[in-house]
Design an enzyme around this catalytic site. Structure first.
Site, PDB file in Angstrom:
ATOM      1  N   THR A  28      -0.735   8.075  -2.963  1.00 55.44           N
ATOM      2  CA  THR A  28      -1.010   6.685  -2.609  1.00 55.44           C
ATOM      3  C   THR A  28      -0.269   6.327  -1.322  1.00 55.44           C
ATOM      4  OG1 THR A  28      -1.204   6.098  -4.949  1.00 55.44           O
ATOM      5  CG2 THR A  28      -0.818   4.288  -3.418  1.00 55.44           C
ATOM      6  N   THR A  31      -0.430   7.005   4.692  1.00 58.94           N
ATOM      7  CA  THR A  31      -0.638   8.380   5.161  1.00 58.94           C
ATOM      8  C   THR A  31      -1.674   9.084   4.289  1.00 58.94           C
ATOM      9  OG1 THR A  31       1.691   8.396   5.844  1.00 58.94           O
ATOM     10  CG2 THR A  31       0.538  10.497   5.900  1.00 58.94           C
ATOM     11  N   LYS A  94      10.211   7.727  -3.147  1.00 58.47           N
ATOM     12  CA  LYS A  94       8.832   7.271  -3.143  1.00 58.47           C
ATOM     13  C   LYS A  94       8.743   6.002  -3.984  1.00 58.47           C
ATOM     14  CE  LYS A  94       5.761  10.396  -4.065  1.00 58.47           C
ATOM     15  NZ  LYS A  94       4.907   9.644  -3.094  1.00 58.47           N
ATOM     16  N   GLU A 103       2.444   8.645  -9.637  1.00 60.01           N
ATOM     17  CA  GLU A 103       2.660   9.723  -8.666  1.00 60.01           C
ATOM     18  C   GLU A 103       3.488  10.842  -9.288  1.00 60.01           C
ATOM     19  OE1 GLU A 103       2.511   7.002  -4.581  1.00 60.01           O
ATOM     20  OE2 GLU A 103       4.440   7.515  -5.464  1.00 60.01           O
TER      21      GLU A 103
END
Length: 218
Positions: A28, A31, A94, A103
């Site tokens: 997510t 980038t 993150k 994630e």
């Protein structure tokens, strides 16, 4: 080259790790959105994707890429995701986009984690970027007090509810010299769903977008 162009260079370079006929783990963020665009150009060569967020799922499906439920996939060849910070040991912070738990789950079933970043994300020591912690709402105050004991300054991320229905505490002023230890300690606090430290499962490959193009470290 702008920062977004460096992100794009990293995102497109990750295509080289996508196997024909595979299901690709997709993270997510800004980038990763470039990687999803790149994935769209070879959508007929892959089986589909497992996504780490509602936002990425929507983008994948809009490009005609089939999105599989994580429960229906036992293993992924690769997981491609960005990072808010990454150190030389390939530990990461993150969760700036609040998708850290999903994630971490998708990363856990992947054989290879390919981290795509622009050059501004590389640091010697993690912690300048506030460390996100996903918390069950009723535990927010308790978890905040425990995070203070660990030396951090937690701030409630106002107005943000995760895809799992939880809240985020962003922890400031932590110089993270032992990421694995801190990840274990924070994950051990009652009410914490997960912390945005990816040290026990760090990156295997780092692709950095630079003004000269994508730099790959395997």
């Amino acid at each position: 080259m702008t920062q977004d162009e460096m992100k794009k260079a990293a995102g497109w370079a990750a295509l080289k790790y996508v196997e024909k006929g595979s299901i690709v783990g997709v993270g997510t963020g800004s980038t990763v959105n470039h990687f999803i665009d790149a994935l769209g150009t070879i959508k007929d060569e892959i089986k589909g994707a497992v996504s780490s967020s509602i936002a990425s799922t929507a983008k994948l499906e809009a490009l005609g890429i089939r999105v599989y439920d994580c429960n229906d996939v036992s293993e992924l060849d690769i997981y491609v995701d960005g990072a808010d910070e990454i150190n030389p040991e390939r530990d990461m912070i993150k969760g700036g986009g609040a998708a850290l738990t999903r994630e971490k789950i998708v990363a856990a079933i992947a054989k290879k984690f390919v981290c795509i970043v622009d050059g501004t994300k590389a640091v010697d020591v993690l912690g300048n970027f506030p460390l996100p912690v996903e918390v069950i709402p009723m535990a927010r105050s308790y978890v905040a007090r425990e995070l203070v004991k660990l030396g951090g300054d937690p701030v409630y991320r106002e107005g943000v509810i995760t895809d799992n229905g939880n809240v985020i505490l962003d922890v400031y002023n932590m110089k993270i010299t032992h990421p694995k230890d801190l990840e274990s300690k924070i994950n051990g606090i009652a009410g914490v769903v997960t912390v945005g430290l990816f040290a026990h499962r760090g990156a295997d490959v780092v692709i950095t977008g630079t003004p000269q193009g994508a730099k790959i470290e395997e």
